[in-house]
Design a protein around this motif. Structure first.
Motif, PDB file in Angstrom:
ATOM      1  N   VAL A   1      -1.557  -5.994  16.686  1.00  0.00           N
ATOM      2  CA  VAL A   1      -2.408  -6.969  16.009  1.00  0.00           C
ATOM      3  C   VAL A   1      -3.825  -6.418  15.830  1.00  0.00           C
ATOM      4  N   TRP A   2      -4.272  -5.634  16.802  1.00  0.00           N
ATOM      5  CA  TRP A   2      -5.629  -5.103  16.728  1.00  0.00           C
ATOM      6  C   TRP A   2      -5.767  -4.070  15.624  1.00  0.00           C
ATOM      7  N   LEU A   3      -4.684  -3.458  15.204  1.00  0.00           N
ATOM      8  CA  LEU A   3      -4.763  -2.541  14.074  1.00  0.00           C
ATOM      9  C   LEU A   3      -5.139  -3.303  12.801  1.00  0.00           C
ATOM     10  N   ILE A   4      -4.555  -4.491  12.641  1.00  0.00           N
ATOM     11  CA  ILE A   4      -4.898  -5.305  11.467  1.00  0.00           C
ATOM     12  C   ILE A   4      -6.353  -5.746  11.538  1.00  0.00           C
ATOM     13  N   VAL A   5      -6.801  -6.138  12.725  1.00  0.00           N
ATOM     14  CA  VAL A   5      -8.195  -6.551  12.886  1.00  0.00           C
ATOM     15  C   VAL A   5      -9.136  -5.397  12.542  1.00  0.00           C
ATOM     16  N   ALA A   6      -8.783  -4.193  13.001  1.00  0.00           N
ATOM     17  CA  ALA A   6      -9.637  -3.034  12.724  1.00  0.00           C
ATOM     18  C   ALA A   6      -9.658  -2.672  11.243  1.00  0.00           C
ATOM     19  N   ALA A   7      -8.606  -3.075  10.499  1.00  0.00           N
ATOM     20  CA  ALA A   7      -8.543  -2.742   9.071  1.00  0.00           C
ATOM     21  C   ALA A   7      -9.210  -3.784   8.192  1.00  0.00           C
ATOM     22  N   ILE A   8      -9.731  -4.869   8.752  1.00  0.00           N
ATOM     23  CA  ILE A   8     -10.365  -5.920   7.954  1.00  0.00           C
ATOM     24  C   ILE A   8     -11.540  -5.403   7.122  1.00  0.00           C
ATOM     25  N   PRO A   9     -12.358  -4.442   7.619  1.00  0.00           N
ATOM     26  CA  PRO A   9     -13.467  -3.941   6.783  1.00  0.00           C
ATOM     27  C   PRO A   9     -13.030  -3.359   5.440  1.00  0.00           C
ATOM     28  N   PHE A  10     -11.756  -3.005   5.296  1.00  0.00           N
ATOM     29  CA  PHE A  10     -11.294  -2.529   3.992  1.00  0.00           C
ATOM     30  C   PHE A  10     -11.371  -3.630   2.931  1.00  0.00           C
ATOM     31  N   LEU A  11     -11.257  -4.894   3.332  1.00  0.00           N
ATOM     32  CA  LEU A  11     -11.193  -5.989   2.358  1.00  0.00           C
ATOM     33  C   LEU A  11     -12.513  -6.209   1.619  1.00  0.00           C
ATOM     34  N   PRO A  12     -13.658  -6.374   2.319  1.00  0.00           N
ATOM     35  CA  PRO A  12     -14.894  -6.568   1.547  1.00  0.00           C
ATOM     36  C   PRO A  12     -15.311  -5.345   0.735  1.00  0.00           C
ATOM     37  N   SER A  13     -14.989  -4.154   1.236  1.00  0.00           N
ATOM     38  CA  SER A  13     -15.377  -2.951   0.493  1.00  0.00           C
ATOM     39  C   SER A  13     -14.519  -2.733  -0.747  1.00  0.00           C
ATOM     40  N   ALA A  14     -13.418  -3.491  -0.871  1.00  0.00           N
ATOM     41  CA  ALA A  14     -12.557  -3.318  -2.035  1.00  0.00           C
ATOM     42  C   ALA A  14     -13.166  -3.918  -3.287  1.00  0.00           C
ATOM     43  N   PHE A  15     -14.111  -4.838  -3.112  1.00  0.00           N
ATOM     44  CA  PHE A  15     -14.672  -5.543  -4.265  1.00  0.00           C
ATOM     45  C   PHE A  15     -16.094  -5.032  -4.557  1.00  0.00           C
ATOM     46  N   GLY A  16     -16.345  -4.835  -5.821  1.00  0.00           N
ATOM     47  CA  GLY A  16     -17.667  -4.383  -6.227  1.00  0.00           C
ATOM     48  C   GLY A  16     -17.762  -2.894  -6.460  1.00  0.00           C
ATOM     49  N   GLY A  17     -16.701  -2.169  -6.198  1.00  0.00           N
ATOM     50  CA  GLY A  17     -16.737  -0.722  -6.379  1.00  0.00           C
ATOM     51  C   GLY A  17     -15.888  -0.233  -7.527  1.00  0.00           C
ATOM     52  N   GLY A  18     -15.390  -1.124  -8.341  1.00  0.00           N
ATOM     53  CA  GLY A  18     -14.579  -0.717  -9.463  1.00  0.00           C
ATOM     54  C   GLY A  18     -13.097  -0.743  -9.148  1.00  0.00           C
ATOM     55  N   PRO A  19     -12.257  -0.483 -10.162  1.00  0.00           N
ATOM     56  CA  PRO A  19     -10.800  -0.521  -9.960  1.00  0.00           C
ATOM     57  C   PRO A  19     -10.308   0.486  -8.930  1.00  0.00           C
TER      58      PRO A  19
END
Length: 312
Positions: A47-65
């Motif tokens: 479960v902690w692997l998913i928690v550690a991967a959460i920062p990928f979500l906000p960085s996905a938006f605003g940087g283009g396709p």
């Protein structure tokens, strides 16, 4: 002297097989009885692997396709890796809990570690191809180190007929499924005493499963218990739960607990029969072996080996 508080809606101790106490004894909504299923000590780590991967979500938006595809893909791969690792840990716990078991068909922990490395490598795409490969490889190695390898060999299968063992494994899996359905049904009552009673019955049934697991040849003698009797117990549990929720019928509860007691006694008797039968077979084999060794002259007569008494 201090006295225990009790009332109509207070949880009260109740002996197994008795249900004469008035009211709703043992009722405590929200509490559940832990099932006796094997649990790996590392089962919560993925479960902690998913928690550690959460920062990928906000960085996905605003940087283009490109950033959107890369970061969302990285998060999806890490989440998938966590799921594979968790399933691999569950399979390993089941493998360790059994004295005879086949290795998992799919090495989920190894596959999950590889997927985890791919996820982090994809998320580190800005570091360049070589940097992403290095990060992914290190992540996969760390995951393998943290969670270990899957069981890669069969256990306790020496001398067993593979087809016979597979039939026993399928029958045991079906029996465990029926027990799980009984647990889930009885939890709907919110009654701890009833859940405990079903759990005790489940442990008795699982003792029979382990006996069949030790000697799959006994499946023919236990098939009725693992099939017909468990089907009846599951169906009776479902009917009782519906009746109890609707009417709180104490007579139905008494009859249901008496049924569990009778079934538990039958299961225990059958388990003893299987175990004692195995011991009798072993004793017979030992006696036959001793007799053959005596005929072949490889086993000295115990009487002849006894030293003579000292002369006075």
């Amino acid at each position: 002297m201090a006295q225990r508080f009790g009332g109509k809606y207070s949880p009260q101790p109740m002996d197994a097989g008795t249900s004469d106490s008035p009211g709703y004894s043992g009722v405590a909504p929200g509490r559940t009885v832990t099932a006796s299923e094997p649990v790996h000590p590392l089962a919560r780590r993925p479960v902690w692997l998913i928690v550690a991967a959460i920062p990928f979500l906000p960085s996905a938006f605003g940087g283009g396709p490109g950033a959107l595809i890369r970061d969302l893909g990285a998060f999806a791969l890490v989440a998938g890796a966590a799921f594979l690792l968790r399933e691999g840990l569950k399979a390993e716990a089941a493998w360790q809990a059994r004295s005879a078991a086949r290795r998992p068909v799919l090495p989920r922990k190894i596959l999950g570690s590889i997927v985890f490395g791919l996820g982090l490598g994809l998320g580190a795409g800005q570091a360049g191809i070589l940097g992403a490969i290095a990060i992914g490889a290190v992540a996969a190695i760390l995951a393998l180190t943290a969670f270990g390898l899957d069981p890669l060999h069969d256990k306790g299968m020496e001398g067993f007929d593979g087809i016979q063992h597979d039939r026993a494994a399928r029958a045991i899996a079906e029996g465990e499924k029926r027990l799980s359905e009984m647990r889930e049904a009885i939890r709907r009552t919110g009654d701890i005493a009833l859940s405990d009673r079903v759990e005790r019955f489940a442990r008795g049934a699982q003792a029979l499963f382990r006996a069949v697991e030790q000697d799959p040849g006994d499946l023919a003698l236990a098939r009725r218990y693992m099939g017909v009797y468990l089907d009846g117990a599951r169906d009776a549990t479902n009917r009782f739960v519906e009746l109890w929720i609707a009417h709180r019928d104490t007579a139905a509860r008494t009859a249901y607990e008496a049924l569990l007691t009778d079934l538990e006694t039958d299961f225990a008797s059958r388990t003893r029969t299987l175990i004692e039968g195995g011991r009798q077979d072993l004793t017979l084999e030992i006696e036959v072996l001793r007799e053959r060794l005596s005929r072949e002259g490889l086993r000295a007569d115990p009487v002849a080996e006894t030293p003579p008494p000292p002369e006075s």
